[in-house]
Design a protein around this motif. Structure first.
Motif, mmCIF file in Angstrom:
data_model
loop_
_atom_site.group_PDB
_atom_site.id
_atom_site.type_symbol
_atom_site.label_atom_id
_atom_site.label_comp_id
_atom_site.label_asym_id
_atom_site.label_seq_id
_atom_site.Cartn_x
_atom_site.Cartn_y
_atom_site.Cartn_z
ATOM 1 N N SER A 8 -2.076 -1.346 8.052
ATOM 2 C CA SER A 8 -2.857 -2.098 7.078
ATOM 3 C C SER A 8 -2.788 -3.585 7.403
ATOM 4 C CB SER A 8 -2.307 -1.843 5.679
ATOM 5 O OG SER A 8 -2.915 -2.693 4.767
ATOM 6 N N LYS A 9 -3.881 -4.291 7.132
ATOM 7 C CA LYS A 9 -3.891 -5.734 7.328
ATOM 8 C C LYS A 9 -3.492 -6.457 6.053
ATOM 9 C CE LYS A 9 -7.208 -5.784 11.041
ATOM 10 N NZ LYS A 9 -8.446 -6.292 11.556
ATOM 11 N N ARG A 10 -3.124 -5.696 5.021
ATOM 12 C CA ARG A 10 -2.679 -6.312 3.781
ATOM 13 C C ARG A 10 -1.385 -7.067 4.023
ATOM 14 N NH1 ARG A 10 -3.378 -0.942 0.214
ATOM 15 N NH2 ARG A 10 -5.615 -1.037 -0.022
ATOM 16 N N THR A 11 -1.244 -8.137 3.290
ATOM 17 C CA THR A 11 0.007 -8.879 3.380
ATOM 18 C C THR A 11 0.939 -8.420 2.274
ATOM 19 O OG1 THR A 11 -0.874 -10.656 2.022
ATOM 20 C CG2 THR A 11 -1.086 -10.907 4.410
ATOM 21 N N PHE A 12 2.200 -8.394 2.571
ATOM 22 C CA PHE A 12 3.219 -7.987 1.626
ATOM 23 C C PHE A 12 4.133 -9.159 1.352
ATOM 24 C CE2 PHE A 12 1.712 -4.051 3.308
ATOM 25 C CZ PHE A 12 1.834 -3.152 2.266
ATOM 26 N N GLU A 13 4.564 -9.254 0.102
ATOM 27 C CA GLU A 13 5.534 -10.273 -0.268
ATOM 28 C C GLU A 13 6.902 -9.613 -0.319
ATOM 29 O OE1 GLU A 13 6.446 -13.539 -3.740
ATOM 30 O OE2 GLU A 13 4.448 -12.704 -3.516
ATOM 31 N N THR A 14 7.886 -10.255 0.269
ATOM 32 C CA THR A 14 9.242 -9.730 0.260
ATOM 33 C C THR A 14 10.011 -10.320 -0.911
ATOM 34 O OG1 THR A 14 9.193 -9.514 2.663
ATOM 35 C CG2 THR A 14 11.350 -9.440 1.619
ATOM 36 N N ILE A 15 10.651 -9.433 -1.668
ATOM 37 C CA ILE A 15 11.503 -9.861 -2.771
ATOM 38 C C ILE A 15 12.913 -9.349 -2.501
ATOM 39 C CG2 ILE A 15 9.612 -9.937 -4.430
ATOM 40 C CD1 ILE A 15 10.651 -7.276 -5.587
ATOM 41 N N GLY A 16 13.883 -9.899 -3.198
ATOM 42 C CA GLY A 16 15.262 -9.479 -3.024
ATOM 43 C C GLY A 16 15.623 -8.312 -3.927
ATOM 44 N N ILE A 126 16.378 -3.433 -15.399
ATOM 45 C CA ILE A 126 16.225 -2.741 -14.120
ATOM 46 C C ILE A 126 14.727 -2.584 -13.895
ATOM 47 C CG2 ILE A 126 16.470 -0.495 -12.951
ATOM 48 C CD1 ILE A 126 19.080 -1.947 -13.073
ATOM 49 N N LEU A 127 14.243 -3.002 -12.744
ATOM 50 C CA LEU A 127 12.843 -2.756 -12.378
ATOM 51 C C LEU A 127 12.815 -1.552 -11.455
ATOM 52 C CD1 LEU A 127 11.127 -6.188 -11.684
ATOM 53 C CD2 LEU A 127 10.831 -4.664 -13.623
ATOM 54 N N GLY A 128 12.278 -0.450 -11.945
ATOM 55 C CA GLY A 128 12.163 0.759 -11.150
ATOM 56 C C GLY A 128 10.965 0.708 -10.219
ATOM 57 N N ARG A 129 10.861 1.728 -9.405
ATOM 58 C CA ARG A 129 9.819 1.711 -8.361
ATOM 59 C C ARG A 129 8.403 1.757 -8.919
ATOM 60 N NH1 ARG A 129 12.570 6.554 -7.658
ATOM 61 N NH2 ARG A 129 11.350 8.417 -8.133
ATOM 62 N N THR A 130 8.184 2.374 -10.087
ATOM 63 C CA THR A 130 6.817 2.400 -10.621
ATOM 64 C C THR A 130 6.358 1.008 -11.054
ATOM 65 O OG1 THR A 130 7.599 3.043 -12.812
ATOM 66 C CG2 THR A 130 6.896 4.817 -11.351
ATOM 67 N N ALA A 131 7.292 0.112 -11.358
ATOM 68 C CA ALA A 131 6.917 -1.253 -11.762
ATOM 69 C C ALA A 131 6.397 -2.071 -10.585
ATOM 70 C CB ALA A 131 8.101 -1.966 -12.400
ATOM 71 N N ILE A 132 6.816 -1.725 -9.377
ATOM 72 C CA ILE A 132 6.393 -2.512 -8.210
ATOM 73 C C ILE A 132 5.463 -1.735 -7.276
ATOM 74 C CG2 ILE A 132 8.361 -4.071 -8.275
ATOM 75 C CD1 ILE A 132 9.623 -2.407 -6.004
ATOM 76 N N ARG A 133 5.277 -0.449 -7.545
ATOM 77 C CA ARG A 133 4.406 0.380 -6.690
ATOM 78 C C ARG A 133 2.981 -0.173 -6.693
ATOM 79 N NH1 ARG A 133 4.754 5.960 -8.604
ATOM 80 N NH2 ARG A 133 6.556 6.119 -7.247
ATOM 81 N N GLY A 134 2.398 -0.261 -5.526
ATOM 82 C CA GLY A 134 1.010 -0.712 -5.400
ATOM 83 C C GLY A 134 0.840 -2.213 -5.536
ATOM 84 N N ARG A 135 1.915 -2.958 -5.551
ATOM 85 C CA ARG A 135 1.858 -4.418 -5.734
ATOM 86 C C ARG A 135 2.073 -5.182 -4.431
ATOM 87 N NH1 ARG A 135 -0.842 -5.156 -10.239
ATOM 88 N NH2 ARG A 135 -0.187 -3.601 -11.729
#
Length: 163
Positions: A8-16, A126-135
């Motif tokens: 994918s040519k989408r850019t991703f942001e890295t978080i800790g 706690i941020l689970g995976r559904t909170a960040i999925r598709g972001r």
């Protein structure tokens, strides 16, 4: 044999693995959250949960720490429902679910959170995976606080995106 998928040519942001986030619907401008991709559902520390009705809708009133302080503030949110969610010990427990706006750095979107007693835990959220999925977010497990502080002014004028 199928050809390999194109990158994918989408850019991703890295978080800790931990980030300061905001929950402005609850009056929380900053709370330290653990990003837990092993958890499906997000969880917020909530004490003294009380259900009530407002305009024929079911709501919940609860106490939660605001802005990283142990002093609790009362918050109200429309109730989405209840779900069986496994706690940190793997034991299912029935939890109330609410929806709120999440500020992560300069980004803003809606998430669902379960209300749980997290007094004995290090993180109130706690941020689970559904909170960040598709972001378009990648989690770097060796880093912390990469997104910067939650920036409400950057989110003003943007409607919170619906997942």
């Amino acid at each position: 044999m199928k050809p390999p998928k194109k990158l994918s040519k989408r850019t991703f942001e890295t978080i800790g693995w931990r980030e300061n986030v905001g929950l402005p619907d609850f009056g929380i401008s900053r709370v330290k959250a653990k990003i837990d991709t092993g958890a499906r559902t997000s969880a917020l520390h909530a004490e003294e949960q009380q259900r009530f009705f407002r305009d024929d809708q079911e709501w919940v009133r609860f106490l939660t720490p605001v802005n990283g302080k142990r002093k609790l503030s009362q918050v109200e949110a429309q109730l989405l429902g209840e779900r069986e969610i496994k706690n940190t010990g793997g034991i299912p427990e029935r939890r109330l679910i609410v929806r709120t706006t999440l500020l992560l750095g300069r980004h803003c979107w809606h998430i669902e959170v379960s209300l749980a007693d997290r007094k004995k835990m290090e993180f109130d959220l706690i941020l689970g995976r559904t909170a960040i999925r598709g972001r378009h977010v990648l989690v770097d497990p060796g880093s912390s606080f990469l997104a910067g502080p939650p920036r409400m002014r950057d989110a003003i004028g943007k409607s919170a995106e619906t997942p």
